[in-house]
Design a protein around this motif. Sequence first.
Motif, short mmCIF file in Angstrom:
data_model
loop_
_atom_site.label_atom_id
_atom_site.label_comp_id
_atom_site.label_asym_id
_atom_site.label_seq_id
_atom_site.Cartn_x
_atom_site.Cartn_y
_atom_site.Cartn_z
N LEU A 34 -1.93 11.83 -2.87
CA LEU A 34 -2.46 11.22 -1.65
C LEU A 34 -1.96 9.80 -1.41
CD1 LEU A 34 -6.16 12.45 -1.99
CD2 LEU A 34 -4.45 13.28 -0.37
N GLY A 35 -1.09 9.33 -2.30
CA GLY A 35 -0.59 7.97 -2.14
C GLY A 35 -1.60 6.91 -2.50
N LEU A 36 -2.61 7.27 -3.28
CA LEU A 36 -3.63 6.31 -3.70
C LEU A 36 -3.21 5.59 -4.98
CD1 LEU A 36 -6.90 8.39 -3.17
CD2 LEU A 36 -6.15 6.41 -1.84
N PRO A 37 -3.75 4.41 -5.23
CA PRO A 37 -3.47 3.74 -6.50
C PRO A 37 -3.95 4.58 -7.68
CG PRO A 37 -4.54 2.26 -4.93
CD PRO A 37 -4.61 3.62 -4.33
N LYS A 38 -3.32 4.39 -8.82
CA LYS A 38 -3.72 5.10 -10.02
C LYS A 38 -5.18 4.79 -10.34
CE LYS A 38 -2.41 5.74 -14.88
NZ LYS A 38 -1.43 5.35 -15.93
N PRO A 39 -6.05 5.80 -10.48
CA PRO A 39 -7.46 5.54 -10.80
C PRO A 39 -7.58 4.75 -12.10
CG PRO A 39 -7.15 7.81 -10.11
CD PRO A 39 -5.78 7.23 -10.30
N LYS A 40 -8.58 3.88 -12.15
CA LYS A 40 -8.73 3.01 -13.30
C LYS A 40 -10.15 3.03 -13.84
CE LYS A 40 -9.39 -0.95 -10.18
NZ LYS A 40 -8.84 -2.25 -9.75
N VAL A 41 -10.25 2.74 -15.11
CA VAL A 41 -11.56 2.63 -15.77
C VAL A 41 -12.18 1.29 -15.37
CG1 VAL A 41 -12.72 2.45 -18.00
CG2 VAL A 41 -10.84 4.08 -17.69
#
Length: 405
Positions: A290-297
């Motif tokens: 989706l072109g979203l930033p890499k999910p982060k903790v």
Amino acid sequence: MVFRKLFASPSSSTSGSTALPETAIVQQRLRQALWAFFAGDALSSPSHWFYGGPRQIQQQYGALLTDYTKPTEQLPGSILNKSNLLGAGRSKGGMQRRSDDDLPPTIVGHVILHGKQDYWHPSKQIHYHATLQAGENTLEASLARVLMRSIVEKKGCFDANHFRQAYMNFMMTPGSHNDTYASTCHRMFFSNLIYDKKSPEDCPDNDAHNVDTIDGLILPTLVSLAVAAHPSATAEDAAREAQQCVAVTRRSKPLQTATAAWAGLVYSIIRREKEEENLTNTVETMAKSLGLPKPKVRPTDNTMTACYLDSSLPAALDNLVTFESQKRKGDVSEVWRDLLAIANTGGENVHRASCIGAILGANSDLQPEVWSKSRLVQGLYHREALQKEIEDFIAAVTNCPAQSL
């Protein structure tokens, strides 16, 4: 709106068909997904749209939420009193009514949410779910039950026309549910149906503000679960069917795209071959598609957002990778802990918790006896009815005859 640029064209996060695990495994994954789906909704409803976060929750209830809790009736700062009883968005002032002699004076109170219009009065500040009991589900989760029953009646398949009629019957039947609030998409649908006399297929609408929202993923999550259980289904099947589900109640290109990717995630979790497969990798794949930033903790109480997809969906993906990083036992107690964390975040937490609940439930260790005796299951207000509906749904979607989706 950034989201409109990010989600420019439909795509699913996985492609092709993966081997279906043993039926008993799929069934228990579905069972846990569904219980956690309904639990997330009911746990978060007391703090729904609390933009003061944990501080406001403590002020309103005396402490952070630790269990299913009855929503307070009075809610300082509530904007229910600004919402439009006739259709989209906010009222233009006062309690507007139609003067047509042959038409209902308002949508809220007379066509849907029968008798609830007084809670929306401009002079009051009422909680959005003031009429619910502890552990009782909101309207959107109640509609998920309508969808489940529709799929059962259609022998395990989603049928847009069948569900559309079931949706209309449910919404226009007094006493069919106990919630106080209906989102803009529903008010627009019935305004188009009743006031503009459009055909039901043409009633889904968009106000360019309150429709491209995370609550739009609630119903597609159920369809995605159903399709993922079909022996010959592919991720593309799940995406296509889920998108058709979105279109029954709302008109939204951003949701169509987000739904395809979300359906791919649901499909992947249900059909994974090994229990130890890492959820984080699947979530990262979805975000990348989706072109979203890499999910982060990050701390869950720092993920409060409004309902709009461009903020709420990335926050949900951050929640998923955070909970995966904290996973130790992989049992129902951790799912309960994680859903409570979202409940105590505030903001638009109800629908996020419900969607995330489905993933967490399906991704946790398969422990039928532990789950059935857990507070997560036992505390739900309509537990007995849900038990039957869940089992009927599981039987229908995992035992349906071979077919072309």
